[in-house]
Design an enzyme around this catalytic site. Sequence first.
Site, short mmCIF file in Angstrom:
data_model
loop_
_atom_site.label_atom_id
_atom_site.label_comp_id
_atom_site.label_asym_id
_atom_site.label_seq_id
_atom_site.Cartn_x
_atom_site.Cartn_y
_atom_site.Cartn_z
N TRP A 326 12.92 -13.99 -11.12
CA TRP A 326 11.86 -14.79 -10.51
C TRP A 326 10.69 -15.00 -11.47
O TRP A 326 10.08 -16.07 -11.51
CB TRP A 326 11.37 -14.12 -9.21
CG TRP A 326 10.26 -14.88 -8.56
CD1 TRP A 326 10.35 -16.06 -7.88
CD2 TRP A 326 8.86 -14.53 -8.56
NE1 TRP A 326 9.11 -16.46 -7.45
CE2 TRP A 326 8.17 -15.54 -7.84
CE3 TRP A 326 8.13 -13.45 -9.07
CZ2 TRP A 326 6.80 -15.50 -7.64
CZ3 TRP A 326 6.76 -13.43 -8.87
CH2 TRP A 326 6.11 -14.43 -8.17
N HIS A 327 10.37 -13.99 -12.29
CA HIS A 327 9.27 -14.12 -13.24
C HIS A 327 9.59 -15.06 -14.41
O HIS A 327 8.71 -15.38 -15.19
CB HIS A 327 8.87 -12.74 -13.79
CG HIS A 327 7.86 -12.04 -12.94
ND1 HIS A 327 8.23 -11.16 -11.94
CD2 HIS A 327 6.51 -12.09 -12.91
CE1 HIS A 327 7.13 -10.71 -11.35
NE2 HIS A 327 6.08 -11.25 -11.91
N GLY A 328 10.84 -15.45 -14.54
CA GLY A 328 11.19 -16.39 -15.62
C GLY A 328 12.53 -16.12 -16.26
O GLY A 328 13.13 -17.01 -16.86
#
Length: 362
Positions: A326-328
């Site tokens: 989700w953070h990348g």
Amino acid sequence: AQDALDFEWSYWIEWGKERILWLLAGHLLVSQICRLFMEKYKPWCLMVYGMGACWFLLGIKGFAVILLHAAVSFAVAQFQISLLTWLCSLILLSTLRIPAVEEAKRKWYDTENEYYLLLFTVSVRCLFYTSFSLEYCWHGRAQKSSHSFLWMLAYVFYYPTFHNGPLMNFDEFSKQMRKQEAFSLKTNLGILIVGIIRIFFWWCLAELMIHFMYIHAICSSSSPLEAMSYWALGGLALAQVLFFYVKYLVLYGIAALLLRMDGLKPPALPRCVSLMHSFTKMWRSFDVGLHRFLVRYIYIPMGGSQSSLPGMLFSTALTFAFVSYWHGGQSYLWYWGVLNWLGVIVENGIKRILSVSPIQDL
């Protein structure tokens, strides 16, 4: 001169000064008028305001992307299969990383900053529509009125948490938003003034750190790091996380203040990292909203601490895998996720060993 190498701080401060703070002030005004004169219609007034603010900042195409993601997630939730909902959310999230889609979205805007605002907003909205859809899967048909598409829009387009969080699960949001409480403008004004003073103090502290400590500038170059002693490197690492803590006191503090003004109870603000000595505590009390989301929708459904040791290891690994993705999903985020997972596992393992009676006797 200031250290401008903390992208997140520079980015949100710039957007805040330009437009976002004014839009948050508008939300506050609409919310207080609703609480005074038409409490019953507050969720819908705030929903319309949030949609208008989204359209104004991200344009009709950005607004359409967020609306489309929410509609697709709602349609998939009708099957009431949690796994299908998760699959849908992950596919929608993965569209943010398709180069052709990225290029197309970049062309909608004049600047990179506007494109990044869409990117950050859609990423955060993903958690919100996932929360709604999973709650719908668990008890949607039984509570149709509070799990309608209109309620989903009221939740997804709620403006104080729109661009950057903090995260508030749908069950908490709807319960509190539907509760009609006695409203005192005088009390709310007191909360607002105290809140603004505290946020202003944190902002000044963050700006002092940016202007005098140059933490990020030092870390961006390898030569000063190589010349440092281990003690100095430790101090620099501590300074980094302390700045991160103060930064989120400001970013989440503004949203938390507006949530309180709307009659909602926001997730607790981050706890000071200097008081932390464990990975588990860090995850529980730094981003409380994200922690609640992960526990409720990933960790517990996958078995959590109630399952066998392999089951617990798997559910914890899956939780950190989602956080990293989700953070990348960059390689350094996977390393970060694995190290956090190992930290939590070691702590829980030691805790279990220490709870055995012969060890306790010793």
